[in-house]
Design an enzyme around this catalytic site. Structure first.
Site, PDB file in Angstrom:
ATOM      1  N   GLU A   4      -1.590   8.035 -14.219  1.00  0.00           N
ATOM      2  CA  GLU A   4      -2.114   6.993 -13.147  1.00  0.00           C
ATOM      3  C   GLU A   4      -2.440   8.000 -12.116  1.00  0.00           C
ATOM      4  OE1 GLU A   4      -1.425   2.917 -10.400  1.00  0.00           O
ATOM      5  OE2 GLU A   4       0.183   4.198 -11.366  1.00  0.00           O
ATOM      6  N   GLU A  50      -1.561   9.579  -0.734  1.00  0.00           N
ATOM      7  CA  GLU A  50      -0.120   9.505  -1.183  1.00  0.00           C
ATOM      8  C   GLU A  50       0.022  10.531  -2.067  1.00  0.00           C
ATOM      9  OE1 GLU A  50       0.569   5.645  -3.246  1.00  0.00           O
ATOM     10  OE2 GLU A  50      -1.285   4.794  -2.304  1.00  0.00           O
ATOM     11  N   ASP A  65      -6.463   2.479 -11.744  1.00  0.00           N
ATOM     12  CA  ASP A  65      -5.871   1.765 -10.682  1.00  0.00           C
ATOM     13  C   ASP A  65      -7.415   1.545  -9.936  1.00  0.00           C
ATOM     14  OD1 ASP A  65      -5.232   0.565  -8.386  1.00  0.00           O
ATOM     15  OD2 ASP A  65      -3.037   1.021  -8.624  1.00  0.00           O
ATOM     16  N   HIS A  70      -6.964   2.937  -6.178  1.00  0.00           N
ATOM     17  CA  HIS A  70      -6.879   4.215  -5.956  1.00  0.00           C
ATOM     18  C   HIS A  70      -8.671   4.605  -6.327  1.00  0.00           C
ATOM     19  CE1 HIS A  70      -2.610   4.611  -5.156  1.00  0.00           C
ATOM     20  NE2 HIS A  70      -2.321   4.104  -6.445  1.00  0.00           N
ATOM     21  N   HIS A  82      -4.815  -1.338 -13.574  1.00  0.00           N
ATOM     22  CA  HIS A  82      -4.359  -1.982 -12.473  1.00  0.00           C
ATOM     23  C   HIS A  82      -5.378  -2.603 -11.761  1.00  0.00           C
ATOM     24  CE1 HIS A  82       0.023  -0.166 -11.676  1.00  0.00           C
ATOM     25  NE2 HIS A  82       0.141  -1.219 -12.286  1.00  0.00           N
ATOM     26  N   ARG A 138      -5.332  -3.948  -1.211  1.00  0.00           N
ATOM     27  CA  ARG A 138      -4.007  -4.189  -2.092  1.00  0.00           C
ATOM     28  C   ARG A 138      -3.666  -5.761  -2.024  1.00  0.00           C
ATOM     29  NH1 ARG A 138      -2.712  -1.533  -6.448  1.00  0.00           N
ATOM     30  NH2 ARG A 138      -2.214   0.594  -5.531  1.00  0.00           N
ATOM     31  N   GLU A 152      -1.292  -5.358  -9.615  1.00  0.00           N
ATOM     32  CA  GLU A 152      -0.450  -4.740  -8.763  1.00  0.00           C
ATOM     33  C   GLU A 152      -0.974  -4.923  -7.392  1.00  0.00           C
ATOM     34  OE1 GLU A 152       1.835  -0.494  -8.909  1.00  0.00           O
ATOM     35  OE2 GLU A 152      -0.105  -0.395  -8.066  1.00  0.00           O
TER      36      GLU A 152
END
Length: 272
Positions: free
Chosen positions: A152, A158, A185, A188, A211, A217, A246
């Site tokens: 991922e 991060e 995702d 991201h 995701h 988010r 998520e």
């Protein structure tokens, strides 16, 4: 496409991107809201008793979409590029136990933050070599259990290693393992990929899991992402795997989970 929601144990820390905590109640509530399955955000294979989990899934007629492993990194500080070989060994062992667990419930397990990054005093080449060694060991182990190991990509704020789908695909191409894949995702991707839709199509060969969250988010529809583009690209890429929410709980977790499936369901159900 089947739809899942990411859930964690009662002990999941604040760093776990889950909307609900407590596996039993989460599985039952997800079934009530019309989800096909749950994604399990695991710290270790000891998070839940196998007999209990199997019973809860069977009673709710639910599946496990994937096992995700970010809690290993966030809560136990285990990762595959660590400078200490004993920590790397412990990370591989803990991950192998989760592969064992996955083999009882699903075909997919992810590597997100647990891969680690380029640490102080390391070069990118050194970090990639450490991760590559662990990845090959884990893919070989998982292959015997018919499990796919998914990378991922995570945004630059991060992680500092494998941030977008192109980089993930390039690493997978170099690894040579047929049971490796990409876990995309869109949160991201909104930060790192050139265009979300074009990146999906360009990297369709490796795409195994997705995701979903909006730009903030939160549940899809509460930010600015173009989900028409996202789902149109997934269709163009012939993707028919899991879509997993998520998302952060916000002020009303139940409402977030309900709104999320209502928003994406029209794109996930084939039109006759």
């Amino acid at each position: 496409m089947k739809i899942a929601v990411t859930v964690g144990s009662d002990q999941a820390g604040d760093s776990a991107f889950v909307v609900w905590r407590g596996f039993e109640k989460s599985i039952r509530k997800a079934a009530e809201f019309g989800y096909d399955g749950v994604e399990l955000a695991m710290r270790s294979a000891m998070d839940v008793a196998a007999g209990d989990l199997k019973r809860w899934l069977a009673e709710s007629r639910m599946e496990v979409s994937c096992i995700t492993t970010g809690r290993m990194f966030a809560e136990d500080h285990l990762y595959f590029t660590h400078s200490d070989p004993d920590i790397r060994k412990k990370a591989v062992s803990a991950y192998q136990q989760l592969i064992d667990m996955a083999s009882d419930y699903c075909e997919l397990i992810n590597i997100g933050r647990v891969r680690g990054g380029v640490g102080e005093g390391q070069s990118e080449e050194e970090a990639e070599k450490l991760f590559s060694d662990a990845f090959q060991q884990l893919c070989s182990y998982a292959e015997r259990k018919k499990i796919q190991v998914l990378i991922e990509p995570v945004n630059r704020y991060e992680m500092n290693f494998i941030n977008n789908l192109d980089q993930g695909a390039a690493f997978l191409s170099r690894s040579g393992y047929s049971n490796g894949g990409l876990h995309a995702d869109v949160f991201h991707m909104n930060i790192e990929d050139d265009r979300i839709g074009e990146s999906f199509i360009r990297n369709r060969k490796w795409l195994k899991y997705v995701h979903i969250a909006d730009s903030n988010r939160l549940a899809p529809g509460f930010g600015h992402l173009d989900f028409e583009e996202i789902f149109g690209a997934l269709k163009a890429a012939d993707y028919n795997g899991w879509i997993s929410m998520e998302i952060l709980p916000g002020n009303d977790p139940d409402m977030a989970v309900k709104k999320a499936i209502e928003y994406v369901l029209p794109w996930c159900v084939p039109v006759n």
